[in-house]
Design a protein around this motif. Structure first.
Motif, PDB file in Angstrom:
ATOM      1  N   TRP A  75     -15.629   2.693  -4.137  1.00 34.91           N
ATOM      2  CA  TRP A  75     -15.063   1.697  -5.054  1.00 34.91           C
ATOM      3  C   TRP A  75     -16.118   1.219  -6.053  1.00 34.91           C
ATOM      4  N   MET A  76     -17.350   1.024  -5.587  1.00 35.97           N
ATOM      5  CA  MET A  76     -18.418   0.572  -6.486  1.00 35.97           C
ATOM      6  C   MET A  76     -18.849   1.665  -7.455  1.00 35.97           C
ATOM      7  N   GLY A  77     -18.906   2.894  -6.969  1.00 35.49           N
ATOM      8  CA  GLY A  77     -19.230   4.009  -7.844  1.00 35.49           C
ATOM      9  C   GLY A  77     -20.649   4.010  -8.383  1.00 35.49           C
ATOM     10  N   VAL A  78     -21.604   3.413  -7.658  1.00 34.34           N
ATOM     11  CA  VAL A  78     -22.982   3.348  -8.157  1.00 34.34           C
ATOM     12  C   VAL A  78     -23.958   3.987  -7.171  1.00 34.34           C
ATOM     13  N   ALA A  79     -23.444   4.808  -6.259  1.00 34.24           N
ATOM     14  CA  ALA A  79     -24.320   5.386  -5.242  1.00 34.24           C
ATOM     15  C   ALA A  79     -25.445   6.209  -5.860  1.00 34.24           C
ATOM     16  N   SER A  80     -25.128   6.936  -6.953  1.00 35.28           N
ATOM     17  CA  SER A  80     -26.152   7.773  -7.577  1.00 35.28           C
ATOM     18  C   SER A  80     -27.158   6.947  -8.370  1.00 35.28           C
ATOM     19  N   GLN A  81     -26.814   5.697  -8.681  1.00 33.83           N
ATOM     20  CA  GLN A  81     -27.697   4.859  -9.486  1.00 33.83           C
ATOM     21  C   GLN A  81     -28.575   3.948  -8.633  1.00 33.83           C
ATOM     22  N   ASP A  82     -28.143   3.608  -7.439  1.00 32.28           N
ATOM     23  CA  ASP A  82     -28.876   2.670  -6.606  1.00 32.28           C
ATOM     24  C   ASP A  82     -29.061   3.257  -5.213  1.00 32.28           C
TER      25      ASP A  82
ATOM     26  N   ALA B 109       0.825  -1.209   0.000  1.00 31.98           N
ATOM     27  CA  ALA B 109       0.000   0.000   0.000  1.00 31.98           C
ATOM     28  C   ALA B 109       0.859   1.259   0.000  1.00 31.98           C
ATOM     29  N   VAL B 110       1.944   1.247   0.771  1.00 32.27           N
ATOM     30  CA  VAL B 110       2.854   2.390   0.789  1.00 32.27           C
ATOM     31  C   VAL B 110       3.482   2.593  -0.589  1.00 32.27           C
ATOM     32  N   ALA B 111       3.889   1.492  -1.228  1.00 33.42           N
ATOM     33  CA  ALA B 111       4.462   1.583  -2.572  1.00 33.42           C
ATOM     34  C   ALA B 111       3.450   2.159  -3.553  1.00 33.42           C
ATOM     35  N   ASP B 112       2.193   1.760  -3.412  1.00 36.41           N
ATOM     36  CA  ASP B 112       1.144   2.280  -4.288  1.00 36.41           C
ATOM     37  C   ASP B 112       0.987   3.785  -4.106  1.00 36.41           C
TER      38      ASP B 112
ATOM     39  N   SER C  79      -8.751  -3.148  -5.165  1.00 36.14           N
ATOM     40  CA  SER C  79      -8.616  -1.693  -5.154  1.00 36.14           C
ATOM     41  C   SER C  79      -7.610  -1.231  -6.197  1.00 36.14           C
ATOM     42  N   ILE C  80      -6.477  -1.919  -6.280  1.00 37.59           N
ATOM     43  CA  ILE C  80      -5.464  -1.565  -7.281  1.00 37.59           C
ATOM     44  C   ILE C  80      -6.008  -1.787  -8.683  1.00 37.59           C
TER      45      ILE C  80
ATOM     46  N   ALA D 213      -5.119   5.582  -3.482  1.00 38.20           N
ATOM     47  CA  ALA D 213      -3.997   4.886  -2.857  1.00 38.20           C
ATOM     48  C   ALA D 213      -3.888   5.251  -1.381  1.00 38.20           C
ATOM     49  N   TRP D 214      -4.097   6.521  -1.054  1.00 36.54           N
ATOM     50  CA  TRP D 214      -4.062   6.940   0.346  1.00 36.54           C
ATOM     51  C   TRP D 214      -5.202   6.303   1.139  1.00 36.54           C
ATOM     52  N   ARG D 215      -6.373   6.207   0.523  1.00 34.05           N
ATOM     53  CA  ARG D 215      -7.495   5.555   1.204  1.00 34.05           C
ATOM     54  C   ARG D 215      -7.153   4.104   1.535  1.00 34.05           C
ATOM     55  N   GLY D 216      -6.559   3.417   0.567  1.00 36.84           N
ATOM     56  CA  GLY D 216      -6.183   2.026   0.797  1.00 36.84           C
ATOM     57  C   GLY D 216      -5.202   1.884   1.940  1.00 36.84           C
TER      58      GLY D 216
END
Length: 394
Positions: free
Chosen positions: A90-97, A23-26, A213-214, A35-38
């Protein structure tokens, strides 16, 4: 703590530290918010796992029991809140569902509230009530697992193929949460085999989540790159094209006008760009574009504008021309590098040689009164009327 227990939890810690390193390398490589979130999630949830398994208390015997209890009952729900929040992003569907939105947003807020309440209770309640607080923490964390699993299953049913793997990660998370809290509560059925299963599930969960996540971040970066290309860059060469190219040419003309100098536009029209594709397969077209763009860029340097007017026509703009000899030398270098043969790999994995046939048109104008698009069209017209190839002397 028994030796076998210490070995199992130490092995788990080693796996978590390895993932922290990844994670640090990322973060160092990509420097992105994702990357910071991870990294924050792995540090928070990983430290919570180490607390629950008892390693911290075993190694640091001088720590206050109240402080350790506060950390245990607050970090586990906080980790759950981070997991739900990041899962929604990560899912990115909050506005759709609306259901996924409610699960990730309100579930995360509920876990933060639960963690704060648990921490406050741990500071005021007597030590003998610690098992009840730890059991309540286990229930709250288990609710996080249920919510995350429901959201992952729902998004997987919507067609997100990566969410299917996230469902598997939720299975490992359930085993991890159940195992760590059961070990922390010292339940009777907890033995070496149970601890091994818990340690394996913990490392597997973090490993799978990190990989997903990566993978998602890589896909997102690719989409962002393609979206940027759609606005003005060629996907194969990365050279500006369309309105972006014209904007860069206009800037070059403006710089020349400001310095009261001329501006030169060179168009290179590749006659036989697609001929080799009929024999070697059309994937060689992209190889040729990339190689030709690299040769032209090497010939003209990085100060001058290089773009792709259309797939067979490269454009070079030389701003603030001091004397025509510079333009003439640059044209000779372009002719020289393009006349060299190119080796490409075809669909049959065989090597094919490409000898470019091309035309070059050069137009030099006073930048103050010239229209960039008109100058490019004139240079291309000249390039179409000339022809240089392996059979022609340079």
């Amino acid at each position: 703590m028994e030796t076998s227990e210490l070995v199992v939890w130490s092995a788990m810690l080693g796996g978590l530290l390895t993932l922290v390193t990844v994670a640090v390398a990322d973060v160092v490589i990509f420097r992105s918010v994702a990357a910071w979130r991870g990294l924050v999630f792995i540090l928070t949830a990983g430290f919570s796992s180490v607390l629950l398994c008892g390693l911290v208390e075993h190694w640091f015997t001088g720590l206050s029991g109240t402080a350790v209890l506060v950390l245990k009952v607050s970090l586990a729900p906080l980790s759950g809140a981070l997991a739900l929040n990041y899962l929604g992003r990560w899912m990115g569907v909050a506005s759709q569902d609306p259901l996924v939105h409610a699960i990730t947003v309100w579930g995360s807020a509920g876990m933060i509230a639960a963690g704060a309440i648990m921490a406050a209770l741990a500071m005021v309640m007597p030590p003998e009530n610690a098992p009840e607080l730890l059991a309540a923490t286990a229930i709250a964390t288990g609710l996080t697992v249920v919510l995350g699993t429901v959201a992952s299953v729902r998004v997987a049913m919507m067609g997100d193929t990566l969410a299917r793997a996230m469902v598997l990660a939720c299975v490992f998370l359930a085993m991890m949460v159940a195992g760590l809290h059961a070990s922390n509560l010292h339940l009777a059925f907890v033995g070496t085999g149970f601890r091994v299963m818990t340690a394996f599930s913990t490392v597997a969960f973090f490993l799978l989540v990190t990989a997903l996540s990566i993978r998602r971040s890589r896909i997102t970066r690719q989409l962002e790159r393609l979206a940027g290309l759609a606005q003005g860059a060629d996907p194969a060469t990365g050279l500006p094209r369309g309105s972006v190219l014209l904007s860069k040419v206009d800037d070059a003309f403006w710089r020349s006008a400001r310095m009261h100098r001329e501006c030169s536009v060179i168009c290179i029209h590749i006659r036989n760009l697609y001929e080799l594709g009929e024999v070697a397969g059309h994937q060689v077209d992209q190889q040729l574009l990339v190689a030709l763009a690299a040769r032209i860029r090497r010939a003209v340097g990085f100060r001058n504008v290089v773009g792709l007017y259309h797939p067979r026509c490269f454009v070079v703009v030389i701003s603030a021309v001091k004397e025509q000899r510079i333009v003439q030398n640059m044209e000779l270098r372009i002719r020289y590098v393009l006349a060299k043969p190119l080796s490409v790999v075809g669909d049959d994995d065989g090597h094919h040689e490409f000898l470019a046939r091309f035309g070059i048109g050069v137009v030099t104008v006073h930048a103050t009164s010239a229209d960039p698009a008109t100058v490019i069209d004139e240079a291309e017209r000249i390039a179409l009327s000339t022809n240089v190839g392996p059979q022609d002397p340079l």
